[in-house]
Motif scaffolding. Structure first.
Motif, PDB file in Angstrom:
ATOM      1  N   ARG A 187       0.958  -0.448   0.333  1.00 56.32           N
ATOM      2  CA  ARG A 187       0.001  -0.037  -0.063  1.00 56.32           C
ATOM      3  C   ARG A 187       0.847   1.430  -0.028  1.00 56.32           C
ATOM      4  N   ARG A 188       1.454   0.848   0.516  1.00 54.47           N
ATOM      5  CA  ARG A 188       2.727   1.996   0.935  1.00 54.47           C
ATOM      6  C   ARG A 188       3.327   2.912  -0.913  1.00 54.47           C
ATOM      7  N   LEU A 189       4.056   1.441  -1.327  1.00 57.45           N
ATOM      8  CA  LEU A 189       4.496   1.594  -2.619  1.00 57.45           C
ATOM      9  C   LEU A 189       3.210   1.952  -3.364  1.00 57.45           C
ATOM     10  N   GLN A 190       1.746   1.738  -3.216  1.00 54.71           N
ATOM     11  CA  GLN A 190       0.678   2.228  -3.845  1.00 54.71           C
ATOM     12  C   GLN A 190       0.668   3.795  -3.670  1.00 54.71           C
ATOM     13  N   ASP A 191       0.871   4.411  -2.685  1.00 52.51           N
ATOM     14  CA  ASP A 191       0.894   5.780  -3.043  1.00 52.51           C
ATOM     15  C   ASP A 191       1.827   6.610  -3.336  1.00 52.51           C
ATOM     16  N   ALA A 192       2.777   5.805  -3.314  1.00 51.98           N
ATOM     17  CA  ALA A 192       4.008   6.427  -4.723  1.00 51.98           C
ATOM     18  C   ALA A 192       3.666   6.274  -5.620  1.00 51.98           C
ATOM     19  N   ASP A 193       2.882   5.352  -6.192  1.00 52.34           N
ATOM     20  CA  ASP A 193       2.389   5.240  -7.869  1.00 52.34           C
ATOM     21  C   ASP A 193       3.147   4.478  -8.231  1.00 52.34           C
ATOM     22  N   ARG A 194       3.682   3.335  -7.201  1.00 48.26           N
ATOM     23  CA  ARG A 194       4.236   2.761  -7.741  1.00 48.26           C
ATOM     24  C   ARG A 194       3.588   0.855  -7.742  1.00 48.26           C
ATOM     25  N   ALA A 195       3.925  -0.224  -8.646  1.00 47.76           N
ATOM     26  CA  ALA A 195       3.065  -1.580  -8.515  1.00 47.76           C
ATOM     27  C   ALA A 195       3.460  -2.374  -7.046  1.00 47.76           C
ATOM     28  N   GLY A 196       2.337  -1.933  -6.080  1.00 44.14           N
ATOM     29  CA  GLY A 196       2.871  -3.175  -4.984  1.00 44.14           C
ATOM     30  C   GLY A 196       3.233  -4.419  -5.373  1.00 44.14           C
ATOM     31  N   ALA A 197       3.424  -4.819  -5.879  1.00 43.53           N
ATOM     32  CA  ALA A 197       3.911  -6.197  -6.506  1.00 43.53           C
ATOM     33  C   ALA A 197       5.103  -6.728  -6.171  1.00 43.53           C
ATOM     34  N   TRP A 198       6.052  -5.427  -6.226  1.00 43.48           N
ATOM     35  CA  TRP A 198       6.992  -5.469  -5.677  1.00 43.48           C
ATOM     36  C   TRP A 198       7.677  -5.791  -4.544  1.00 43.48           C
ATOM     37  N   ALA A 199       6.507  -5.497  -3.665  1.00 46.45           N
ATOM     38  CA  ALA A 199       6.176  -5.480  -2.119  1.00 46.45           C
ATOM     39  C   ALA A 199       7.195  -7.219  -1.404  1.00 46.45           C
ATOM     40  N   VAL A 200       6.958  -8.621  -2.723  1.00 45.14           N
ATOM     41  CA  VAL A 200       7.267 -10.114  -2.617  1.00 45.14           C
ATOM     42  C   VAL A 200       8.700  -9.867  -2.547  1.00 45.14           C
ATOM     43  N   LEU A 201       9.213  -8.779  -2.994  1.00 43.18           N
ATOM     44  CA  LEU A 201      11.130  -8.976  -3.096  1.00 43.18           C
ATOM     45  C   LEU A 201      10.880  -8.968  -1.131  1.00 43.18           C
ATOM     46  N   VAL A 202      10.562  -8.662  -1.016  1.00 45.61           N
ATOM     47  CA  VAL A 202      10.812  -8.291   1.072  1.00 45.61           C
ATOM     48  C   VAL A 202      11.130  -9.045   1.635  1.00 45.61           C
ATOM     49  N   ILE A 203      11.421 -10.842   0.814  1.00 47.26           N
ATOM     50  CA  ILE A 203      11.729 -11.561   0.826  1.00 47.26           C
ATOM     51  C   ILE A 203      13.066 -12.088   0.499  1.00 47.26           C
ATOM     52  N   VAL A 204      14.020 -11.456   0.095  1.00 40.82           N
ATOM     53  CA  VAL A 204      14.816 -11.357  -0.659  1.00 40.82           C
ATOM     54  C   VAL A 204      15.933 -10.568   0.158  1.00 40.82           C
ATOM     55  N   PRO A 205      17.164 -11.534   1.078  1.00 36.88           N
ATOM     56  CA  PRO A 205      18.409 -10.638   1.272  1.00 36.88           C
ATOM     57  C   PRO A 205      18.389  -9.050   0.234  1.00 36.88           C
ATOM     58  N   TYR A 206      18.855  -8.113   0.969  1.00 35.69           N
ATOM     59  CA  TYR A 206      19.304  -6.695   0.623  1.00 35.69           C
ATOM     60  C   TYR A 206      18.440  -6.176  -1.127  1.00 35.69           C
ATOM     61  N   ALA A 207      17.747  -6.781  -0.911  1.00 39.14           N
ATOM     62  CA  ALA A 207      16.420  -6.329  -1.967  1.00 39.14           C
ATOM     63  C   ALA A 207      15.523  -5.515  -0.883  1.00 39.14           C
ATOM     64  N   ASN A 208      15.261  -7.118   0.281  1.00 42.64           N
ATOM     65  CA  ASN A 208      14.578  -5.709   1.180  1.00 42.64           C
ATOM     66  C   ASN A 208      15.151  -5.030   2.583  1.00 42.64           C
ATOM     67  N   LEU A 209      16.309  -4.513   2.547  1.00 46.41           N
ATOM     68  CA  LEU A 209      16.817  -3.224   3.178  1.00 46.41           C
ATOM     69  C   LEU A 209      16.226  -1.771   1.689  1.00 46.41           C
ATOM     70  N   ALA A 210      16.763  -1.991   0.610  1.00 44.49           N
ATOM     71  CA  ALA A 210      16.397  -1.151  -0.643  1.00 44.49           C
ATOM     72  C   ALA A 210      15.293  -1.065  -0.563  1.00 44.49           C
TER      73      ALA A 210
END
Length: 137
Positions: free
Chosen positions: A79-102
């Motif tokens: 929902r935060r990514l969608q507030d910035a007009d980016r696809a919320g599907a990127w939230a799946v990357l939260v399980i990828v190390p280092y990509a989650n921090l970025a």
């Protein structure tokens, strides 16, 4: 005004203001630290009592809580990514190390889209028309 979204943590649609996102992530981090300390104290108490606590019991307690918190974090991040007009599907990357921090850093600092975007109305109420000035001013 903060419209705290804990009432719907597993919702992936819509938008979420930056402050609510940062507060949720801080609360989640503090909860993880508290849970780790509680488990450490429990393990020390059980060991001092002479009982043998199998690791399966701890995993039985921790894994469902971690999974629920991870899904809630993914919902808030989407929902935060969608507030910035980016696809919320990127939230799946939260399980990828280092990509989650970025991704978390991006979500924390990304400017919001003012007004309605493709994911819904502005949660800050910027879509509301401005009231006319008072006549008695």
């Amino acid at each position: 005004m903060i419209r705290w979204s804990l009432a719907r943590p597993y919702r992936f649609g819509g938008r979420l203001p930056r402050l609510e996102f940062v507060l949720f992530m801080a609360a989640t981090y503090l909860a993880y630290v508290g849970l780790a300390e509680a488990l450490r104290a429990l393990a020390a108490w059980v060991h001092a009592s002479g009982f043998d606590l199998p690791g399966d019991v701890v995993a039985f307690l921790v894994v469902p809580a971690y999974g629920a918190a991870l899904l809630a974090a993914m919902g808030f991040l989407a929902r935060r990514l969608q507030d910035a007009d980016r696809a919320g599907a990127w939230a799946v990357l939260v399980i990828v190390p280092y990509a989650n921090l970025a991704l978390l850093a991006l979500a924390a600092v990304a400017p919001p889209t003012r007004g309605t975007n493709r994911f819904g109305p502005d949660p800050r109420g910027a879509d509301a028309p401005t009231p006319p000035p008072h006549a008695d001013a």
